[in-house]
Design a protein around this motif. Structure first.
Motif, short mmCIF file in Angstrom:
data_model
loop_
_atom_site.label_atom_id
_atom_site.label_comp_id
_atom_site.label_asym_id
_atom_site.label_seq_id
_atom_site.Cartn_x
_atom_site.Cartn_y
_atom_site.Cartn_z
N TYR A 20 1.19 1.00 -2.60
CA TYR A 20 0.91 0.18 -1.42
C TYR A 20 0.05 -1.05 -1.72
O TYR A 20 -0.32 -1.77 -0.79
N ARG A 24 -0.68 -3.94 1.08
CA ARG A 24 -2.05 -4.11 1.58
C ARG A 24 -2.52 -5.54 1.41
O ARG A 24 -3.17 -6.11 2.28
N ASP A 32 -3.47 -8.91 9.65
CA ASP A 32 -2.86 -7.89 10.50
C ASP A 32 -3.54 -6.55 10.24
O ASP A 32 -3.03 -5.69 9.54
N GLU A 34 -4.21 -4.11 12.35
CA GLU A 34 -3.61 -2.95 13.02
C GLU A 34 -2.56 -2.29 12.13
O GLU A 34 -2.48 -1.08 12.02
N ALA A 35 -1.74 -3.11 11.49
CA ALA A 35 -0.72 -2.58 10.58
C ALA A 35 -1.39 -1.99 9.34
O ALA A 35 -0.90 -1.00 8.78
N GLN A 37 -4.19 -0.44 9.29
CA GLN A 37 -4.71 0.88 9.65
C GLN A 37 -3.63 1.95 9.66
O GLN A 37 -3.92 3.12 9.50
N LYS A 38 -2.38 1.53 9.83
CA LYS A 38 -1.29 2.50 9.89
C LYS A 38 -0.83 2.97 8.51
O LYS A 38 -0.07 3.93 8.41
N LEU A 39 -1.30 2.28 7.47
CA LEU A 39 -0.98 2.73 6.11
C LEU A 39 -1.73 4.03 5.82
O LEU A 39 -2.73 4.34 6.48
N PRO A 40 -1.28 4.81 4.84
CA PRO A 40 -1.99 6.05 4.50
C PRO A 40 -3.42 5.76 4.06
O PRO A 40 -3.70 4.74 3.42
N ARG A 41 -4.32 6.67 4.40
CA ARG A 41 -5.73 6.49 4.01
C ARG A 41 -5.89 6.41 2.50
O ARG A 41 -6.71 5.66 1.99
#
Length: 89
Positions: A20, A24, A32, A34-35, A37-41
């Motif tokens: 990623y 990232r 962006d 918000e997008a 935050q939607k990625l895996p931690r």
């Protein structure tokens, strides 16, 4: 020695971070969040730990050698690390 599950988890995190990394970088450049935050931690490189290559220990890790202090001392005293000698004065 660290539990094998922790060593495996670290390797999995390394794979996810590399997978990623480009995405990232793009999302950060766009702003962006918000997008992002939607990625895996585990895709965040801050979640990686430096671990000893031999034992998996996290604490007292020497970056230059990739070893913990315990393994480093053991190998240095055996003369298996080139350029490292016990000091005496």
């Amino acid at each position: 020695m660290a539990r094998k599950a922790l060593i495996a988890k670290q390797k999995r995190r390394e794979r996810i971070v590399s997978k990623y990394a480009e995405k990232r970088k793009e999302l950060k450049a766009k702003g962006d969040f918000e997008a992002l935050q939607k990625l895996p931690r585990d895709s965040n490189p801050a979640r990686l730990n430096n671990r000893c290559n031999m034992t998996g220990r996290v604490r007292s890790y020497y970056r230059k050698f990739g070893l913990s202090r315990l393994v480093f001392r053991e190998l240095a005293l055996q003369g298996k690390i080139p350029g490292v000698v016990k000091s005496s004065w």
